[in-house]
Structures are given as structure tokens and as C-alpha cells.
Design a protein around this motif. Structure first.
Motif, PDB file in Angstrom:
ATOM      1  N   PHE A 274       9.977  -2.567 -52.047  1.00  0.00           N
ATOM      2  CA  PHE A 274       9.670  -3.928 -52.469  1.00  0.00           C
ATOM      3  C   PHE A 274       9.212  -4.842 -50.939  1.00  0.00           C
ATOM      4  CE2 PHE A 274      12.026  -2.883 -55.925  1.00  0.00           C
ATOM      5  CZ  PHE A 274      11.450  -3.205 -57.084  1.00  0.00           C
ATOM      6  N   THR A 275       9.005  -3.949 -49.995  1.00  0.00           N
ATOM      7  CA  THR A 275       8.596  -4.699 -48.823  1.00  0.00           C
ATOM      8  C   THR A 275       7.341  -4.025 -48.391  1.00  0.00           C
ATOM      9  OG1 THR A 275       9.637  -3.213 -47.282  1.00  0.00           O
ATOM     10  CG2 THR A 275      10.630  -5.414 -48.099  1.00  0.00           C
ATOM     11  N   SER A 276       6.426  -4.653 -47.520  1.00  0.00           N
ATOM     12  CA  SER A 276       5.198  -4.254 -46.989  1.00  0.00           C
ATOM     13  C   SER A 276       5.067  -4.495 -45.596  1.00  0.00           C
ATOM     14  CB  SER A 276       3.962  -4.311 -47.797  1.00  0.00           C
ATOM     15  OG  SER A 276       3.909  -5.934 -47.988  1.00  0.00           O
ATOM     16  N   ARG A 277       4.013  -4.294 -44.865  1.00  0.00           N
ATOM     17  CA  ARG A 277       3.729  -4.709 -43.571  1.00  0.00           C
ATOM     18  C   ARG A 277       3.822  -6.256 -43.416  1.00  0.00           C
ATOM     19  NH1 ARG A 277       2.521  -2.177 -39.112  1.00  0.00           N
ATOM     20  NH2 ARG A 277       1.909  -0.386 -40.258  1.00  0.00           N
ATOM     21  N   GLY A 278       4.688  -6.427 -42.464  1.00  0.00           N
ATOM     22  CA  GLY A 278       4.807  -7.939 -42.124  1.00  0.00           C
ATOM     23  C   GLY A 278       6.162  -8.538 -42.997  1.00  0.00           C
ATOM     24  N   SER A 279       6.454  -7.954 -44.036  1.00  0.00           N
ATOM     25  CA  SER A 279       7.376  -8.703 -44.685  1.00  0.00           C
ATOM     26  C   SER A 279       8.637  -8.559 -43.534  1.00  0.00           C
ATOM     27  CB  SER A 279       7.830  -7.687 -45.806  1.00  0.00           C
ATOM     28  OG  SER A 279       7.109  -7.509 -46.937  1.00  0.00           O
ATOM     29  N   LYS A 280       9.615  -9.653 -43.826  1.00  0.00           N
ATOM     30  CA  LYS A 280      10.944  -9.680 -43.114  1.00  0.00           C
ATOM     31  C   LYS A 280      12.257  -9.336 -44.132  1.00  0.00           C
ATOM     32  CE  LYS A 280       9.436 -12.943 -39.645  1.00  0.00           C
ATOM     33  NZ  LYS A 280       9.902 -14.293 -38.980  1.00  0.00           N
ATOM     34  N   VAL A 281      12.978  -8.552 -43.399  1.00  0.00           N
ATOM     35  CA  VAL A 281      14.211  -8.132 -44.025  1.00  0.00           C
ATOM     36  C   VAL A 281      15.479  -8.554 -43.216  1.00  0.00           C
ATOM     37  CG1 VAL A 281      15.518  -6.037 -44.460  1.00  0.00           C
ATOM     38  CG2 VAL A 281      13.148  -6.158 -45.017  1.00  0.00           C
ATOM     39  N   ASN A 298       7.609   1.119 -43.118  1.00  0.00           N
ATOM     40  CA  ASN A 298       7.052   0.190 -43.949  1.00  0.00           C
ATOM     41  C   ASN A 298       5.928  -1.045 -42.993  1.00  0.00           C
ATOM     42  OD1 ASN A 298       7.923   1.316 -46.014  1.00  0.00           O
ATOM     43  ND2 ASN A 298       8.580  -0.487 -47.105  1.00  0.00           N
ATOM     44  N   GLY A 299       6.534  -0.951 -41.878  1.00  0.00           N
ATOM     45  CA  GLY A 299       5.803  -2.048 -40.969  1.00  0.00           C
ATOM     46  C   GLY A 299       6.607  -3.498 -41.175  1.00  0.00           C
ATOM     47  N   ALA A 300       7.613  -3.475 -41.865  1.00  0.00           N
ATOM     48  CA  ALA A 300       8.570  -4.720 -41.963  1.00  0.00           C
ATOM     49  C   ALA A 300       9.273  -4.998 -40.740  1.00  0.00           C
ATOM     50  CB  ALA A 300       9.519  -4.564 -43.248  1.00  0.00           C
ATOM     51  N   VAL A 301       9.609  -6.345 -40.594  1.00  0.00           N
ATOM     52  CA  VAL A 301      10.437  -6.733 -39.589  1.00  0.00           C
ATOM     53  C   VAL A 301      11.836  -7.079 -40.005  1.00  0.00           C
ATOM     54  CG1 VAL A 301      10.694  -8.678 -37.904  1.00  0.00           C
ATOM     55  CG2 VAL A 301       8.229  -8.238 -38.696  1.00  0.00           C
ATOM     56  N   LEU A 302      12.846  -6.290 -39.427  1.00  0.00           N
ATOM     57  CA  LEU A 302      13.957  -6.403 -39.452  1.00  0.00           C
ATOM     58  C   LEU A 302      14.704  -7.188 -38.409  1.00  0.00           C
ATOM     59  CD1 LEU A 302      16.735  -5.116 -40.873  1.00  0.00           C
ATOM     60  CD2 LEU A 302      16.894  -3.412 -39.218  1.00  0.00           C
ATOM     61  N   VAL A 303      15.589  -8.348 -39.049  1.00  0.00           N
ATOM     62  CA  VAL A 303      16.440  -9.282 -38.325  1.00  0.00           C
ATOM     63  C   VAL A 303      17.779  -8.856 -38.511  1.00  0.00           C
ATOM     64  CG1 VAL A 303      16.627 -11.873 -38.010  1.00  0.00           C
ATOM     65  CG2 VAL A 303      14.482 -11.212 -38.661  1.00  0.00           C
ATOM     66  N   LYS A 304      18.650  -9.011 -37.606  1.00  0.00           N
ATOM     67  CA  LYS A 304      19.872  -8.488 -37.571  1.00  0.00           C
ATOM     68  C   LYS A 304      20.781  -9.658 -37.220  1.00  0.00           C
ATOM     69  CE  LYS A 304      19.615  -3.604 -36.686  1.00  0.00           C
ATOM     70  NZ  LYS A 304      20.109  -2.180 -35.800  1.00  0.00           N
ATOM     71  N   THR A 305      21.760  -9.788 -37.940  1.00  0.00           N
ATOM     72  CA  THR A 305      22.758 -11.043 -37.753  1.00  0.00           C
ATOM     73  C   THR A 305      24.047 -10.546 -37.693  1.00  0.00           C
ATOM     74  OG1 THR A 305      23.275 -11.271 -40.402  1.00  0.00           O
ATOM     75  CG2 THR A 305      21.275 -12.295 -39.842  1.00  0.00           C
ATOM     76  N   GLY A 324      17.235  -8.998 -48.316  1.00  0.00           N
ATOM     77  CA  GLY A 324      18.400  -9.067 -47.418  1.00  0.00           C
ATOM     78  C   GLY A 324      19.673  -8.464 -48.075  1.00  0.00           C
ATOM     79  N   GLY A 325      20.474  -8.209 -47.280  1.00  0.00           N
ATOM     80  CA  GLY A 325      21.900  -8.028 -48.079  1.00  0.00           C
ATOM     81  C   GLY A 325      23.007  -7.177 -46.862  1.00  0.00           C
ATOM     82  N   GLU A 326      23.673  -6.762 -47.363  1.00  0.00           N
ATOM     83  CA  GLU A 326      25.031  -6.012 -46.713  1.00  0.00           C
ATOM     84  C   GLU A 326      25.111  -4.664 -47.251  1.00  0.00           C
ATOM     85  OE1 GLU A 326      28.261  -9.455 -45.916  1.00  0.00           O
ATOM     86  OE2 GLU A 326      27.744  -9.483 -48.030  1.00  0.00           O
ATOM     87  N   GLU A 327      26.269  -3.992 -46.325  1.00  0.00           N
ATOM     88  CA  GLU A 327      26.283  -2.550 -46.627  1.00  0.00           C
ATOM     89  C   GLU A 327      27.388  -2.292 -47.902  1.00  0.00           C
ATOM     90  OE1 GLU A 327      29.736  -1.747 -46.018  1.00  0.00           O
ATOM     91  OE2 GLU A 327      29.805  -4.005 -45.176  1.00  0.00           O
ATOM     92  N   ASN A 328      27.722  -3.349 -48.479  1.00  0.00           N
ATOM     93  CA  ASN A 328      28.610  -3.265 -49.528  1.00  0.00           C
ATOM     94  C   ASN A 328      28.297  -3.494 -50.927  1.00  0.00           C
ATOM     95  OD1 ASN A 328      28.200  -6.020 -49.564  1.00  0.00           O
ATOM     96  ND2 ASN A 328      30.207  -6.542 -48.991  1.00  0.00           N
ATOM     97  N   GLY A 329      26.950  -3.493 -51.039  1.00  0.00           N
ATOM     98  CA  GLY A 329      26.349  -3.598 -52.369  1.00  0.00           C
ATOM     99  C   GLY A 329      26.038  -4.811 -52.660  1.00  0.00           C
ATOM    100  N   GLY A 330      25.917  -6.017 -51.525  1.00  0.00           N
ATOM    101  CA  GLY A 330      25.352  -7.242 -51.808  1.00  0.00           C
ATOM    102  C   GLY A 330      24.117  -7.355 -51.496  1.00  0.00           C
ATOM    103  N   ILE A 331      23.090  -7.448 -52.372  1.00  0.00           N
ATOM    104  CA  ILE A 331      21.632  -7.264 -52.151  1.00  0.00           C
ATOM    105  C   ILE A 331      21.146  -8.760 -52.378  1.00  0.00           C
ATOM    106  CG2 ILE A 331      19.341  -6.567 -53.142  1.00  0.00           C
ATOM    107  CD1 ILE A 331      20.624  -3.839 -53.447  1.00  0.00           C
ATOM    108  N   ILE A 332      20.303  -9.316 -51.533  1.00  0.00           N
ATOM    109  CA  ILE A 332      19.959 -10.654 -51.766  1.00  0.00           C
ATOM    110  C   ILE A 332      18.361 -10.438 -51.766  1.00  0.00           C
ATOM    111  CG2 ILE A 332      19.402 -12.974 -50.811  1.00  0.00           C
ATOM    112  CD1 ILE A 332      21.854 -12.218 -48.889  1.00  0.00           C
ATOM    113  N   TYR A 333      17.355 -10.947 -52.955  1.00  0.00           N
ATOM    114  CA  TYR A 333      16.100 -10.971 -53.169  1.00  0.00           C
ATOM    115  C   TYR A 333      15.343 -12.134 -53.202  1.00  0.00           C
ATOM    116  CZ  TYR A 333      11.892  -8.859 -54.991  1.00  0.00           C
ATOM    117  OH  TYR A 333      10.451  -8.494 -55.240  1.00  0.00           O
TER     118      TYR A 333
END
Length: 450
Positions: A274-281, A298-305, A324-333
Motif C-alpha cells: 500500500f505504499t510506493s516511492r515517496g510514501s511516508k511510513v 519500495n522507495g518509501a521514507v521511514l520515520v522512526k519515533t 504507520g503502526g507498532e509491532e503489537n498488531g496496531g496498524i494505522i492507515y
């Protein structure tokens, strides 16, 4: 706004105010919180919902009483998933309060506040509520202007329709997927099975009755708590297994062969398709490197928090991120709403399976493999002392200070961070095997000990 020089006792943790009813969450305390919420929000209406916990009615009534006393009306949405209330808040631009303790055992409950855009309330606003609770400077409505309760029974229906608008329902309907879903006696007991039915899935439900004691299983959707679902999937009669936590803001999956899918991998799957080049995650530093690898491909940009769903959500809004989301199954669309949403994640995976005409195991097969191990240990000293000892003795090649300490070691990495809600240190470790990841975690715990 509160005077920042006047610090109040912290009440809100990572996900709202949590505690034991009639011990921490007494009727008197909950009423004060309700009065503070009404005083701080200064609005006409607040939407309220709850999960299935047996203590929910008592806490709800006390919080609602406090809100009504300030002259603010309450819209009662009943029992529903947290993201369903958040969707209502976003669509109607109103504040919300959900009575839930998410995945915690049934002896706990909590009070979580939702902003008018559907996101979890920012820390600055929580501090305002804490200040008013402590000072007791509440708004008081006269008899003619007391708040009133109204009922809105269609919030779940609206939420389901909102999800269907994001995916391609026709594709999913044609696939006629066979889905086994374990709602864990929680808030999604109605909504997720109903969504699956509307998507023309053949559905078998487990624990799809509202039971606030979580009699059937622990509400945390970990492999050790999902034995019945995993056994059902091993019969080979289903295309996908799904499980929620207590308030259904998270979703985990079991493949058609009965294999549990780690939350990192399901998030990486969404990122991949669901992402492509330039998408932010956006994802926390606790997530495995599989997400970074997929973004790079994919050429997507990853931002870590830092760790925490509210932090991820706010960063997604700032960065205009898609996933976005977490490693516990919490997905944000982001196309749906900026909060963890278990039913949305379920719908996205079904949409993907229908579009690619592949089993979920096949979709996951070419993702990079990393082994994760998670644990915690009691924190008996000041974190700064423990932190210094770890830095001095771990021999890390590199250290990331985004949240706690992320130590890059020769055979993997370890994240050590103090919990925001308990006197413990949480440990996340990654390596080539689970055994090696466990060794790395135990190594850090050992040198952190006094």
C-alpha cells in the motif's frame, strides 16, 4: 491553559488513565476526572463509549456524572471498539471518552480521552485535565443548564461503512473467504463479525459474546492465548484467522496453516502493498528491521519515533504519512483515520488477498525474516543509573537515544526503555534467531542489574 510551572500528579499513562476499579478508579475519583474533562474541553457535546468489562458501567456512570455537572452533553454510543468511537469523533468533530483498559486483565479498567480529529488526546491537554483534577476548580452548571444524555445506536454501523469505503468490497465479496475470528469477548464481538459478513465471508466466530471477565482467554492476542484459533486454522478449512484485543484497536493474524503472524510482519505486508516511492511510513524504534527493508525496496521514507501509538499517530499527521503502526498488531492507515484500527487492518489484508489472489502465507513468503524477542524486568533503581550502567558495560557499536537505549550489537540490537505505566524496564531484541535474540535481551538485563 495550565501554568506550566505548576506540575500535577501524573494520571494519564501511555494509553489513558488505568487502574483497579474501587481501588484506584473509585466513583469519587472518576467523577472528578469527568468534571475536569468537561471543564477543560469547554464544548457542547462529548461522545462516550466503553468495552465489555464488568466495571465499565460503574466507571462510565461516574465519569458521565462529572461531565454532565459541567453543563456538557453526553452522546452515549454504547459498547463499541475504541476505533469506532474515534471514527465517530472524527466524522462529527467532537471530543470523546472511552472506558477501556484495552488488553489488560479484567480486574483493570481505564479512561481514555479522544480529540476532535479522532486521535488520542495530546499530552498537553492531558496535563490540563490532571491540573484541574488536583486543583478542583471545576465548572458547575446551574439546574437549567445541566448536561443531558442522548443515545446514538448507529456508531458501529457508521464505522463499518467507513471501512468499506476505503477498500474494494466487490473484490473481497467475490473471493468468498473463509475466516475464523476470535474477538476475545471484547468490544468487537459484534462489529468485526458483521463487517466480515457484509464482505461475503464465510465466518466462524470464537468468543464473540460480550464477557467482561474475559472467561475464554486473556484479552492480549498473543500466540499463547490463541490456542483455540490456531487449532481451528490447522484444520485447513479457513483462509485467514483474525484475533483482537479487548478494545479492538489491534488485530493479529494466523495464516491458513495455523502459523501465528508477528505484528511486525503484518505491518510490513501493508507497507509493501500500500505504499510506493515517496510514501511516508511511521513506526517506533521497537519495530523490527523488516519494515525498514520493505520501505527501502519500495522507495518509501521511514520515520522512526518513540514507542506509543499516540506518538506514531501525531507524527503521521505531521509527516502526512500513509501507513504507520507498532509491532503489537496496531496498524494505522492514514486514508481511514490516524489511530490504531483492528477492523481496518483486517479489511486491508482481505482486500490485499483478493487483489493478489494469493494466500496470506504466500504474500508473506518473500518478506525479509528477523527474529524478535520481547520481555521485561523489574526496575528497582532510578532509570538514569541503570541507563549509565548499560551504556558503560554493553559494548555497543552504536546507540540510538530516541527512546530509552537502542543498542546495536554485533549479532543484533536491543532496545531497553523504562515503562510509562509500571516500574519495569521493557526489552525488545532482534537477531537472526529467537534464541540469539533472547540471549541478547538476557545479556542487557544482567548488566542492568545492580
Amino acid at each position: 491553559m495550565i501554568n506550566k510551572s505548576q506540575k500535577s500528579t501524573r494520571l494519564f499513562g501511555t494509553n489513558g488513565i488505568r487502574g483497579i476499579p474501587n481501588m484506584d478508579l473509585t466513583p469519587e475519583f472518576c467523577s472528578r476526572v469527568g468534571k475536569a474533562i468537561g471543564t477543560v474541553f469547554k464544548t457542547r457535546d462529548i461522545a462516550m463509549g466503553k468495552d465489555t468489562r464488568v466495571s465499565g458501567e460503574m466507571i462510565w456512570s461516574a465519569v458521565e456524572s462529572g461531565i454532565l455537572s459541567t453543563g456538557v452533553n453526553v452522546t452515549d454510543l454504547g459498547i463499541l471498539p475504541t476505533p469506532a468511537l474515534q471514527y465517530y469523533c472524527k466524522v462529527h468533530s467532537v471530543y470523546g471518552v472511552i472506558i477501556t483498559a484495552s488488553h489488560n486483565p479484567p480486574k483493570f479498567n481505564g479512561i481514555k480521552c479522544i480529540d476532535k480529529d479522532g486521535t488520542e488526546l495530546q499530552r498537553e491537554r492531558e496535563e490540563e485535565i490532571e491540573f484541574i483534577v488536583e486543583q478542583g476548580e471545576f465548572m458547575k452548571a446551574d439546574v437549567k443548564n445541566m448536561g443531558q444524555r442522548t443515545f446514538y445506536p448507529l456508531a458501529v454501523n457508521d464505522y463499518i461503512e467507513g471501512i468499506k469505503k476505503i477498500i474494494t468490497p466487490e473484490n473481497v465479496k467475490k473471493a468468498e473467504f473463509r475466516v475464523a475470528i476470535d474477538t476475545g469477548n471484547g468490544a468487537a464481538f459484534r462489529s468485526s463479525p458483521e463487517l466480515l459478513t457484509e464482505l461475503n465471508c464465510k465466518v466462524v466466530t470464537l468468543n464473540a459474546n460480550p464477557d467482561g471477565n474475559f472467561t475464554s482467554r486473556n484479552s492480549e492476542p498473543k500466540p499463547e492465548n490463541l490456542g483455540d484459533l490456531i487449532a481451528l486454522m490447522k484444520t485447513g478449512k479457513f483462509d485467514l484467522g483474525v484475533a483482537h484485543d479487548g478494545d479492538a484497536d489491534r488485530c493479529v493474524f494466523v495464516d491458513e496453516n495455523g502459523n501465528f503472524i508477528d505484528g511486525d510482519r503484518s505491518l510490513a505486508l501493508i507497507v509493501k502493498y500500500f505504499t510506493s516511492r515517496g510514501s511516508k511510513v511511521v513506526t517506533p524504534v521497537s519495530s523490527s528491521d523488516v519494515i525498514e527493508d520493505v520501505c527501502n525496496k519500495n522507495g518509501a521514507v521511514l520515520v522512526k519515533t518513540r514507542v506509543g501509538a499516540p506518538i506514531v499517530s501525531r507524527t503521521m499527521i505531521k509527516e502526512k504519512a500513509l501507513v504507520g503502526g507498532e509491532e503489537n498488531g496496531g496498524i494505522i492507515y492514514g486514508r481511514h483515520q490516524y489511530c490504531r484500527d483492528g477492523a481496518m487492518a483486517m479489511a486491508l489484508v482481505l482486500d490485499l488477498m483478493a487483489r493478489e489472489k494469493k494466500k496470506i502465507s504466500a504474500l508473506l513468503s518473500d518478506l525479509p525474516a528477523y527474529a524478535m524477542y520481547k520481555t521485561s524486568t523489574e526496575l528497582t533503581e532510578d532509570w538514569n543509573q541503570v541507563r549509565k550502567r548499560i551504556i558503560d558495560r554493553a559494548g555497543a557499536e552504536e546507540i540510538d537515544f530516541t527512546d530509552g537505549l537502542k543498542l546495536y550489537l554485533r549479532e543484533g540490537w536491543v532496545l531497553a526503555r523504562p515503562s510509562g505505566t509500571e516500574p519495569i524496564m521493557r526489552i525488545f531484541a532482534q537477531s537472526k534467531t529467537v534464541e540469539k535474540a533472547r540471549e541478547l535481551a538476557e545479556f542487557i538485563i544482567k548488566i542492568a542489574s545492580p
